[in-house]
Scaffold this motif. Structure first.
Motif, short mmCIF file in Angstrom:
data_model
loop_
_atom_site.label_atom_id
_atom_site.label_comp_id
_atom_site.label_asym_id
_atom_site.label_seq_id
_atom_site.Cartn_x
_atom_site.Cartn_y
_atom_site.Cartn_z
N UNK A 73 21.41 72.29 69.92
CA UNK A 73 22.54 73.16 70.25
C UNK A 73 23.78 72.34 70.58
N UNK A 74 23.63 71.33 71.44
CA UNK A 74 24.78 70.53 71.88
C UNK A 74 25.40 69.74 70.72
N UNK A 75 24.55 69.09 69.92
CA UNK A 75 25.10 68.27 68.84
C UNK A 75 25.76 69.12 67.76
N UNK A 76 25.13 70.23 67.36
CA UNK A 76 25.71 71.07 66.32
C UNK A 76 26.97 71.79 66.81
N UNK A 77 27.04 72.05 68.11
CA UNK A 77 28.25 72.66 68.68
C UNK A 77 29.37 71.64 68.76
N UNK A 78 29.08 70.46 69.29
CA UNK A 78 30.12 69.44 69.49
C UNK A 78 30.52 68.76 68.19
N UNK A 79 29.62 68.75 67.19
CA UNK A 79 29.90 68.05 65.93
C UNK A 79 30.15 69.03 64.78
N UNK A 80 30.59 70.24 65.12
CA UNK A 80 31.01 71.23 64.11
C UNK A 80 29.94 71.49 63.04
N UNK A 81 28.71 71.80 63.52
CA UNK A 81 27.66 72.16 62.58
C UNK A 81 26.78 71.02 62.13
N UNK A 82 26.97 69.85 62.71
CA UNK A 82 26.14 68.71 62.35
C UNK A 82 25.46 68.12 63.58
N UNK A 83 24.36 67.44 63.35
CA UNK A 83 23.70 66.60 64.35
C UNK A 83 23.77 65.18 63.81
N UNK A 84 23.41 64.17 64.59
CA UNK A 84 23.42 62.82 64.04
C UNK A 84 22.60 62.69 62.76
N UNK A 85 21.44 63.37 62.72
CA UNK A 85 20.62 63.32 61.51
C UNK A 85 21.30 63.99 60.33
N UNK A 86 21.90 65.15 60.55
CA UNK A 86 22.60 65.85 59.47
C UNK A 86 23.81 65.05 58.99
N UNK A 87 24.50 64.42 59.94
CA UNK A 87 25.64 63.59 59.57
C UNK A 87 25.20 62.43 58.67
N UNK A 108 21.57 80.74 68.54
CA UNK A 108 20.46 81.50 67.97
C UNK A 108 19.54 80.62 67.13
N UNK A 109 20.15 79.83 66.24
CA UNK A 109 19.31 79.01 65.36
C UNK A 109 18.59 77.92 66.15
N UNK A 110 19.18 77.50 67.28
CA UNK A 110 18.52 76.51 68.13
C UNK A 110 17.36 77.13 68.89
N UNK A 111 17.54 78.36 69.38
CA UNK A 111 16.47 79.05 70.10
C UNK A 111 15.26 79.31 69.22
#
Length: 241
Positions: A73-87, A108-111
């Motif tokens: 949740x935190x990474x996708x929120x702070x990184x505009x839809x990405x996490x370090x892995x997705x980046x 929702x998708x994180x829950x």
């Protein structure tokens, strides 16, 4: 490779390349490496530098447990839809409108990961959902109204008149803009972009004057500002209709 066509409110389909299961799986593995590294480092720092056992437990819960529970949740929120892995894998989460997902969608998708990632079902539930979904969505994406795509869209959202007004407390000024068609607005956008790129104030003035005449608008705004405001007004009014 599958492509996803997303219809916009402006009769233009945006085409995105769907992220394949392999990229998503590797992104997930990278994220877990990041999580494990964070846990080991912070746990070691707490144990080494904090001597009080009660304080250690509290810090482990707050500094280690909470961020790891909220990692996606935190990474996708702070990184505009990405996490370090997705980046790292060149993929990202977008809404079904093709724009940045809202905080609610990311939540929702994180829950939904709670029921997707227990050890006995690891990778099975999401992979089955992705395989059966026409948009390659896992369960969390289906519920949240999101998709995972490669970061390079075949056609950029910036190529259309779309502007994301969902996060703005915006007040439209020219309701007359709804009298124009999508085709008209796309032409205005095309001419505005050309005028801005070439610093052609004469062209901007001609376009602005024509629109003012057709819509019977009087304003003291500069021509460029007026045309930008028109596009913002149209986006705000159409997406809330």
């Amino acid at each position: 490779m599958a492509y996803i066509k997303i219809p916009t409110a402006f009769n233009i389909d945006l085409e995105f390349e769907a992220a394949d299961s392999g990229k998503r799986l590797f992104a997930y593995l990278i994220d877990n490496v990041v999580r494990v590294a964070y846990i080991l480092l912070t746990y070691w720092l707490i144990i080494v530098f904090i001597r009080n056992e009660v304080t250690q437990i509290v810090l482990i819960l707050l500094v280690v447990g909470l961020p790891m529970t909220l990692y996606f949740f935190l990474t996708e929120w702070l990184m505009a839809g990405q996490s370090p892995g997705k980046l790292a894998m060149g993929i990202k989460v977008v809404s079904l409108l093709g724009n940045q997902p809202s905080v609610g969608q990311i939540m929702l998708r994180s829950l939904l990961r709670i029921i997707e990632t227990p050890a006995v079902f690891w990778a099975v539930v999401p992979l089955i959902a992705i395989a059966r979904s026409p948009y390659s969505q896992r369960l969390g994406d289906l519920v949240a109204g999101t998709i995972v795509v490669n970061t390079k869209a075949k056609h950029s959202i910036q190529d259309t008149i779309f502007r994301d007004m969902s996060q703005m407390d915006y007040q439209p000024q020219f309701y007359q803009i709804l009298k124009l068609s999508d085709k008209d607005l796309n032409k205005v956008k095309e001419l505005l972009d050309r005028a801005a790129k070439q610093h052609d104030l004469v062209l901007a003035a001609r376009v602005a004057e024509r629109v003012k005449t057709v819509l019977k608008i009087e304003t003291n705004m500069s021509d460029m500002q007026f045309l930008e405001t028109l596009l913002n007004d149209y986006n705000y009014l159409v997406t809330r209709a």
